[in-house]
Design an enzyme around this catalytic site. Structure first.
Site, PDB file in Angstrom:
ATOM      1  N   ASP A 190       7.579   2.843  -1.062  1.00  0.00           N
ATOM      2  CA  ASP A 190       7.846   1.566  -1.738  1.00  0.00           C
ATOM      3  C   ASP A 190       7.699   1.733  -3.244  1.00  0.00           C
ATOM      4  OD1 ASP A 190       7.788   0.711   0.889  1.00  0.00           O
ATOM      5  OD2 ASP A 190       5.756  -0.110   0.724  1.00  0.00           O
TER       6      ASP A 190
HETATM    7  C1  26A Z   1       8.873  -5.544  10.079  1.00  0.00           C
HETATM    8  N1  26A Z   1       7.893  -4.581   9.654  1.00  0.00           N
HETATM    9  C2  26A Z   1       7.447  -3.661  10.654  1.00  0.00           C
HETATM   10  C3  26A Z   1       7.462  -4.540   8.342  1.00  0.00           C
HETATM   11  C4  26A Z   1       6.471  -3.646   7.876  1.00  0.00           C
HETATM   12  C5  26A Z   1       6.174  -3.667   6.503  1.00  0.00           C
HETATM   13  N2  26A Z   1       6.775  -4.478   5.630  1.00  0.00           N
HETATM   14  C6  26A Z   1       7.686  -5.310   6.133  1.00  0.00           C
HETATM   15  N3  26A Z   1       8.036  -5.366   7.438  1.00  0.00           N
HETATM   16  N4  26A Z   1       5.675  -2.720   8.457  1.00  0.00           N
HETATM   17  C7  26A Z   1       4.926  -2.172   7.490  1.00  0.00           C
HETATM   18  N5  26A Z   1       5.216  -2.752   6.314  1.00  0.00           N
HETATM   19  C8  26A Z   1       4.642  -2.504   4.988  1.00  0.00           C
HETATM   20  O1  26A Z   1       4.957  -1.219   4.577  1.00  0.00           O
HETATM   21  C9  26A Z   1       4.105  -0.961   3.485  1.00  0.00           C
HETATM   22  C10 26A Z   1       4.003   0.516   3.243  1.00  0.00           C
HETATM   23  O2  26A Z   1       5.245   1.067   3.018  1.00  0.00           O
HETATM   24  C11 26A Z   1       3.136  -2.574   4.965  1.00  0.00           C
HETATM   25  O3  26A Z   1       2.718  -3.894   4.717  1.00  0.00           O
HETATM   26  C12 26A Z   1       2.787  -1.625   3.814  1.00  0.00           C
HETATM   27  O4  26A Z   1       2.313  -2.314   2.680  1.00  0.00           O
END
Ligand code: 26A
Length: 344
Positions: free
Chosen positions: A299
């Site tokens: 990210d």
């Molecule tokens: C729908 N899902 C599975 C998700 C996520 C996500 N953000 C949005 N949708 N699953 C994990 N994360 C975020 O990824 C970040 C790290 O790359 C987590 O909240 C974490 O901050």
């Protein structure tokens, strides 16, 4: 109506990360891989309390929200607006406040019935396993985006960044941004986010991919895309080239595919159906002991990269900004950036 405009508009799932160190036994108990991101099912609901009992840290997360904060870190004030859905609770307030402190303007839909979404993050070594209960984040609606005061922000934005995780939530909202970008030759970026997106949300992804001017992913997501489309290759350069050459709505821009692969060079493929060029950019390696945790590294890369694009920087500089911000983020706890701000 607000006169404010933000060049970069990001859309996805605002989440609170519940992050703790764990071990193989904990991963096994919940059937999780060491390095993955999944949607929580019934059997995962106990994980969050178990993490809290392990002295978990609560850290603002949500992949594209981390990217939005990262881009704003490198950009002049009032450059980024972030959109998603939270619950009417203290965690939603914390997320809003964290964005505000980072200078990111939020336009959340606030859902009355569901709590703010959360992501259980288990750290083992340099791996992170994420298990997300979307809750309110799953309640984002196109009608929210279409309200005049929000749509005016869409019209004023020049760059759109959508986290692929939102493909599980509200494809119509993603397509509304994508159409706006294509119609006005603005820049539309999509991150593949996790292997399960190309694997289980293939049709949703394929409905949006033609609009992408920039597609970002890591090597495992690239391979998952190749597997789900039966391309018969695991070669990341090959996959990047094939992604770049896929059909494109806005033919005024080539597609740029950016594949990060941890400490290995970042691969960039730029092209169209008849010609694709590939470049590789080595990363500046950090010493092992400087790494805190890798949650949010991708990210952060996307945030730095977006900041470069918004500033009109050449590709190589934008990649370098992405790599720089990723290296800063992995020295922090969770998907965070150093404060006081460090200059690029
Ligand atoms: C729908 N899902 C599975 C998700 C996520 C996500 N953000 C949005 N949708 N699953 C994990 N994360 C975020 O990824 C970040 C790290 O790359 C987590 O909240 C974490 O901050």
């Amino acid at each position: 109506m607000s006169a404010q405009s933000y060049p970069l508009l990001c859309l996805e799932n605002p989440l609170l990360d519940i992050q703790a160190r764990g071990d193989a036994a904990l991963l096994e108990k919940y059937g999780l891989k060491a390095n993955d991101a999944i949607l929580a099912e019934e059997q995962h609901m106990g994980l969050y309390e178990e993490l809290m009992a392990k002295d978990a840290k609560l850290i603002p997360g949500g992949a594209a929200q981390n990217t939005a904060r990262g881009a704003q870190y490198l950009l002049p004030d009032n450059s980024v607006v972030y959109i998603g859905c939270v619950g009417k609770d203290k965690y939603g307030d914390i997320l809003k406040k964290t964005c505000e402190e980072a200078g990111v303007h939020t336009e959340y839909r606030v859902d009355e019935s569901q709590p703010t979404g959360k992501c259980g993050v288990i750290i083992t070594g340099h791996d992170r396993s994420m298990c997300t209960h979307l809750a309110a984040a799953n309640e984002y609606k196109l009608e929210h985006l279409q309200q005049p005061h929000i749509w005016s922000l869409v019209e004023k934005a020049q760059f759109f960044y959508v986290g692929g995780f939102h493909l599980t939530v509200c494809v119509p909202a993603i397509l509304a941004l994508a159409e706006e970008a294509a119609a006005k030759n603005k820049v539309f970026m999509l991150n593949l986010s996790a292997p399960f997106i190309p694997q289980f949300f293939k049709d949703q992804l394929d409905s949006v991919l033609p609009y992408t001017d920039y597609t970002c992913c890591n090597e495992t997501e690239a391979r998952a895309y190749s597997a789900s489309h039966e391309w018969g290759t695991e070669d990341v350069v090959e996959i990047a080239k094939k992604l770049a050459a896929l059909p494109k709505k806005n033919t005024q821009r080539p597609r740029t595919v950016v594949v990060t692969q941890g400490l290995e060079p970042t691969i960039v493929a730029i092209g169209s159906s008849d010609k694709v060029e590939v470049q590789q950019f080595p990363v500046h390696k950090l010493s092992e002991d400087a790494i805190n945790d890798t949650n949010g590294a991708g990210d952060a890369f996307a945030g730095g990269f977006c900041a470069g694009l918004v500033q009109g920087k050449p590709l190589a500089d934008s990649v370098d900004m992405g790599q720089w911000l990723a290296s800063k983020s992995i020295q922090e706890l969770g998907p965070s950036y150093p404060y006081p701000k460090q200059a690029y």
